[in-house]
Design a protein around this motif. Structure first.
Motif, mmCIF file in Angstrom:
data_model
loop_
_atom_site.group_PDB
_atom_site.id
_atom_site.type_symbol
_atom_site.label_atom_id
_atom_site.label_comp_id
_atom_site.label_asym_id
_atom_site.label_seq_id
_atom_site.Cartn_x
_atom_site.Cartn_y
_atom_site.Cartn_z
ATOM 1 N N UNK A 499 0.830 -1.209 0.000
ATOM 2 C CA UNK A 499 0.000 0.000 0.000
ATOM 3 C C UNK A 499 0.867 1.262 0.000
ATOM 4 N N UNK A 500 1.844 1.308 0.882
ATOM 5 C CA UNK A 500 2.708 2.486 0.978
ATOM 6 C C UNK A 500 3.544 2.637 -0.279
ATOM 7 N N UNK A 501 4.067 1.516 -0.787
ATOM 8 C CA UNK A 501 4.910 1.604 -1.985
ATOM 9 C C UNK A 501 4.093 2.044 -3.198
ATOM 10 N N UNK A 502 2.856 1.548 -3.316
ATOM 11 C CA UNK A 502 1.999 1.973 -4.428
ATOM 12 C C UNK A 502 1.750 3.481 -4.363
ATOM 13 N N UNK A 503 1.577 3.989 -3.167
ATOM 14 C CA UNK A 503 1.367 5.434 -3.033
ATOM 15 C C UNK A 503 2.637 6.206 -3.391
ATOM 16 N N UNK A 504 3.792 5.612 -3.174
ATOM 17 C CA UNK A 504 5.026 6.265 -3.616
ATOM 18 C C UNK A 504 5.195 6.185 -5.136
ATOM 19 N N UNK A 505 4.626 5.158 -5.762
ATOM 20 C CA UNK A 505 4.597 5.139 -7.233
ATOM 21 C C UNK A 505 3.778 6.332 -7.729
ATOM 22 N N UNK A 506 2.698 6.623 -7.024
ATOM 23 C CA UNK A 506 1.895 7.797 -7.381
ATOM 24 C C UNK A 506 2.697 9.088 -7.160
ATOM 25 N N UNK A 507 3.582 9.081 -6.178
ATOM 26 C CA UNK A 507 4.457 10.242 -5.967
ATOM 27 C C UNK A 507 5.359 10.443 -7.188
#
Length: 617
Positions: A499-507
């Motif tokens: 979840x956190x890594x996917x949100x960093x992909x969005x970053x």
């Protein structure tokens, strides 16, 4: 009567054969003695060899399984970093078990099988932990392992070479003049010799997001986009690794001996009234078995994979695993080999405009001639200067905050069954995720695409997950020391990590949409991985599951507090310490090389104090 399984029978027979070889050796050979034996001539081993042999009255032996290949141009040339990976003369060629939460993919895990270890084959970047990353080690009960105590050692291992005036004028160099002046160690680190337009675009993009770093990373409070240093000498433009920086200058010391091509089989362990005591090391060289005796102690510096393997082969570890292989239990500690952590890296590549300020590759033959002729051209440097300590919180809208909080509450609920270690670790990582002042990822820009795609001109934005909840293990599969252990990382096994890594992909998407970086990306241009949009969190998760890679930072398998005490002594066993990345209890953000150097310099002081050594400290 219990019937023996074929695997156990084979293990017992192997043990009998080893015992027979050892008995023949005892009758026919003289055993050499040293005060201190260091197993491993890698990053940590070279530091220890230098520092502990400062006392001329202490004899030090280094056993290294590889060769010294520092004179190979693929080692010393910055622009050729990575070219020796998968070459068995340089690389242990480890491969992980399939990770179910990463589409059952295996990961290659190169580790340096040379003098200097992985510092001789890595990608050269120097990245620092935050103060909180280290303070949590002390909060786990490891006295003397807080940021205030460890911070000076980040200056002790290196000499930071000042940037030239032109570079200093063009970019914000966040290392203070005082920090640069105070650094006085063997490893030489340097800034880029010139600033490219792409480099300035990277920094200006973070400035647009109000996330340009303005804090010296040696304070422990750096956050945002910045210019890093690399372990490259400023004058000769060569890799400065542990072998050439620490070991080479002291090889003439009469009290220091190095033996290469030495495959360690196990520790020689006896017993006295206080319990197990290490008395020496069994190793083979060119197929011939040898034993060396340790008058004072043995230090394991064999790395995150090899160190727990040697402990288990010596009867120190989980009794269940030792029993499976017919190994007598010397000291039972199920924590040996557990707590394996790593940084995984998600990435997205963007095709750039035809007129974008992106350098075109030079033919390698021409580049090599320029480099060898007068240390000029593209091979003098490596692209790993553009980084960011990236927090997640500033990129979340209120709905994103609420969803992430709900997930953290659900998966981190403590019903009282959590160990003190897990409770402290979970609290630390959660606080980092929710903080705007802690980097839950380290981002960087590279030119290389990651899936081997040909054609097109791309930049790649990368995001390393800083603090995974997921952890794995390293355990032996054989009593033969040459058989690789089983390496199981369990990447993304905790859903919070994905979840956190996917949100960093969005970053990364946000970075690509922010000026001035957005202006060089081709409208409606190609993106890689092809066919994998990142428009939603679920799609970003697919990119991470199917394409995220290791960033080659394994650690934690002989952790402080679990396997070793705060003086780095192996619990329950006398005259044995561990000093390498395996002692890191919770992985810090970014590349761990600088942390390993600092930990080892501190370890050298601890060992010197405990053994009463007289050094030039």
């Amino acid at each position: 009567m219990r019937s023996e399984s074929p695997g156990r029978t084979f293990a017992l027979q192997t043990r009998i054969n080893i015992k027979y070889q050892e008995s023949i050796f005892e009758m026919a050979h003289e055993t050499f003695e040293y005060d201190v034996i260091i197993i491993g001539g890698g990053t940590a081993g070279c530091v220890l060899a230098n520092r502990l042999s400062e006392d001329p009255n202490v004899s030090v032996l280094v056993l290294e399984a590889g060769e010294d290949r520092s004179d190979d141009d693929r080692v010393y040339t910055p622009g050729l970093a990575g070219s020796v990976l998968d070459d068995p003369k340089f690389d242990w060629q480890y491969v992980s078990e399939p990770s179910p939460s990463m589409s059952n993919r295996r990961m290659k895990h190169p580790r340096g099988r040379v003098i200097g270890g992985s510092s001789a084959i890595n990608s050269l970047a120097i990245i620092y932990p935050s103060a909180a990353d280290i303070d949590v080690w002390a909060e786990l009960g490891n006295d003397g392992w807080d940021w205030k105590t460890l911070a000076p050692y980040f200056l002790k291992f290196q000499t930071i070479e000042p940037p030239n005036d032109e570079v200093k004028k063009q970019v914000n160099i966040i290392h203070s003049d005082e920090t640069i002046r105070k650094s006085n160690g063997p490893v030489r680190t340097s800034f880029p010799s010139q600033v490219t337009k792409l480099h300035k675009i990277w920094l200006d993009t973070f400035r647009s997001l109000d996330l340009e770093n303005v804090s010296d990373p040696l304070t422990g409070h750096a956050i945002g986009g910045h210019t890093s240093t690399c372990h490259i000498t400023g004058d000769r433009c060569e890799r400065s690794h542990a072998g050439v920086a620490y070991l080479d200058p002291v090889l003439e010391r009469k009290n220091l001996t190095t033996i290469r091509n030495a495959m360690v089989h196990r520790l020689e362990i006896g017993k006295d009234s206080s319990g197990p005591i290490v008395r020496g090391v069994w190793y083979s060289q060119h197929g011939i078995l040898h034993k060396v005796a340790a008058k004072r102690e043995v230090i394991l510096a064999a790395g995150t994979f090899n160190t727990p393997q040697i402990l288990e082969l010596s009867g120190i570890g989980d009794p269940i695993i030792l029993e499976q292989h017919g190994i007598d239990v010397v000291y039972a500690n199920p924590a040996v080999g557990d707590n394996l952590q790593d940084h995984i890296r998600a990435w997205v590549s963007f095709e750039v405009n035809d007129d974008a300020p992106v350098p075109r590759p030079m033919p390698i033959d021409k580049a090599r001639r320029m480099y060898e002729g007068n240390r000029s051209g593209p091979l003098t440097q490596n692209g790993a200067f553009m980084f960011s300590y990236t927090p997640l919180a500033p990129f979340l809208d209120p709905e994103g905050h609420d969803k992430l909080k709900s997930m953290l509450d659900r998966h981190l609920e403590d019903d009282g069954s959590c160990s003190p270690f897990l409770r402290k670790r979970n609290g630390f990582i959660r606080k980092a995720i929710e903080s705007a002042d802690e980097a839950t990822a380290v981002s960087f820009l590279s030119r290389r695409t990651q899936d081997g795609s040909k054609g097109g001109n791309f930049i790649t934005l990368n995001s390393m997950l800083s603090h995974p909840f997921s952890a794995g293990s390293v355990h032996i599969t054989s009593t033969d020391p040459q058989i690789r252990p089983k390496i199981d990382f369990n990447y993304y096994s905790n859903p919070i990590d994905l979840e956190v890594h996917a949100r960093h992909v969005k970053v990364l998407e946000k970075l690509a949409e922010t000026e001035p970086l957005a202006s060089i990306i081709k409208p409606r241009g190609r993106r890689l991985p092809e066919g994998y949009p990142t428009d939603t969190i679920n799609n970003a998760k697919e990119v991470a599951r199917d394409f995220a890679m290791t960033n080659y930072h394994p650690c934690g398998t002989c952790a402080l507090g679990a396997v070793v005490d705060s003086r780095l002594n192996v619990k329950g066993v006398q005259n044995l310490r561990v000093v390498d990345a395996s002692v890191i209890p919770i992985i810090p953000r970014g590349n761990i090389l600088a942390t390993v150097y600092a930990v080892t310099e501190r370890a050298a002081d601890i060992i010197s104090e405990d053994l009463g050594l007289h050094r030039n400290t």
